[in-house]
Design an enzyme around this catalytic site. Structure first.
Site, mmCIF file in Angstrom:
data_model
loop_
_atom_site.group_PDB
_atom_site.id
_atom_site.type_symbol
_atom_site.label_atom_id
_atom_site.label_comp_id
_atom_site.label_asym_id
_atom_site.label_seq_id
_atom_site.Cartn_x
_atom_site.Cartn_y
_atom_site.Cartn_z
ATOM 1 N N GLU A 28 -42.141 -30.929 2.937
ATOM 2 C CA GLU A 28 -43.151 -30.203 3.706
ATOM 3 C C GLU A 28 -42.723 -30.248 5.158
ATOM 4 O OE1 GLU A 28 -45.301 -28.453 2.242
ATOM 5 O OE2 GLU A 28 -45.162 -29.350 0.241
ATOM 6 N N ASP A 46 -45.386 -31.698 -5.622
ATOM 7 C CA ASP A 46 -44.631 -30.507 -5.984
ATOM 8 C C ASP A 46 -43.317 -30.859 -6.673
ATOM 9 O OD1 ASP A 46 -46.695 -29.142 -4.872
ATOM 10 O OD2 ASP A 46 -45.563 -28.293 -3.200
ATOM 11 N N HIS A 104 -50.369 -28.133 -1.000
ATOM 12 C CA HIS A 104 -48.976 -28.517 -1.193
ATOM 13 C C HIS A 104 -48.780 -29.984 -0.790
ATOM 14 C CE1 HIS A 104 -47.085 -24.253 -1.192
ATOM 15 N NE2 HIS A 104 -48.348 -24.200 -1.554
ATOM 16 N N ASP A 164 -38.545 -32.011 -2.893
ATOM 17 C CA ASP A 164 -39.340 -31.035 -2.155
ATOM 18 C C ASP A 164 -39.627 -31.602 -0.773
ATOM 19 O OD1 ASP A 164 -40.919 -28.479 -2.147
ATOM 20 O OD2 ASP A 164 -42.541 -29.868 -1.692
#
Length: 232
Positions: A9, A158, A153, A7
């Site tokens: 960001e 995640d 998040h 994942d």
């Protein structure tokens, strides 16, 4: 099979407008089991983070200024995912941003999806639950994955949640998970016999029955009560 659940960001939603990656989180699986290895890094994106992204992640511009730039960790990241099947939720988003970062760092010309097979858990969820909300939070709730600690998040957080979601979504497609793939399990050891020997009746232990029942419960939930192993 080696897999890496990942994942990212980012500073914003549009890679075409020069938005950058601010965090990468990866979790390694081998034969659908966690190995305990992960890759996690915060990054200095060299640009401002959009207000919307700050609200979702809690990441501020000031907190990123002393972090490494992607070019400084690119080789380590590529080495970690080398040869692995990549798993991501809405994979096109993460892969596009990572491709842009790799290209910007001058590491390689080939795109990640060409060097690594990619599984998109959003697509898996849409096939299994058509017409329903299939965000990571929605899937956690539907598949009984505890995400109560997810207040904002975070890439590694995640990725760890996505591991559980992926395993639940694909329950029954791999090994049943009663032992390691080498066959060195209590069942495998007790089941060994010599040709010509008198057949033995093998009974499952209470622990093995509990594991079996837990696995059937997961499969039955995903299959909406249609687990064939529960049919009489």
């Amino acid at each position: 099979m080696r897999q890496v659940v990942l994942d990212t960001e980012t500073t914003g939603l549009e890679v075409q407008r020069g938005h950058r990656v601010v965090e990468i989180g990866c979790v390694e699986l081998v034969q659908r089991r966690r190995t305990g290895r992960d890759f996690h890094t915060w990054l200095n994106p060299e640009r401002a983070i959009d207000e919307g992204a700050r609200a979702v992640t809690g990441i501020s511009d000031e907190s990123r200024r002393d972090k490494p730039k992607f070019a400084q960790v690119a080789a380590e990241f590529l080495a970690f995912i080398d040869g692995a099947e990549l798993i991501a939720h809405n994979a096109g988003f993460d892969i596009a941003f990572l491709d842009a970062e790799v290209a910007r760092a001058g590491m390689e010309q080939i795109r990640l999806a060409q060097r690594n097979p990619v599984i998109d858990t959003l697509e898996l969820a849409r096939e299994k639950f058509p017409g329903q909300r299939n965000s990571l939070d929605a899937l956690c709730k539907r598949l009984d994955v505890d995400n109560s600690h997810r207040q904002q998040h975070g890439a590694l957080l995640d990725a760890n949640l996505l591991v559980e979601v992926y395993l639940a979504l694909t329950a029954g497609q791999g090994a049943l998970g009663f032992g390691d793939e080498a066959g060195d399990t209590p069942v495998a050891r007790r089941a060994s016999f010599h040709v010509g020997a008198r057949p033995m009746l093998l009974r499952a232990s209470e622990a093995e029955l509990a594991l079996h029942e837990a696995r059937l419960a997961v499969i039955d939930k995903v299959a909406k009560g249609q687990c064939v192993w529960r049919r009489e």
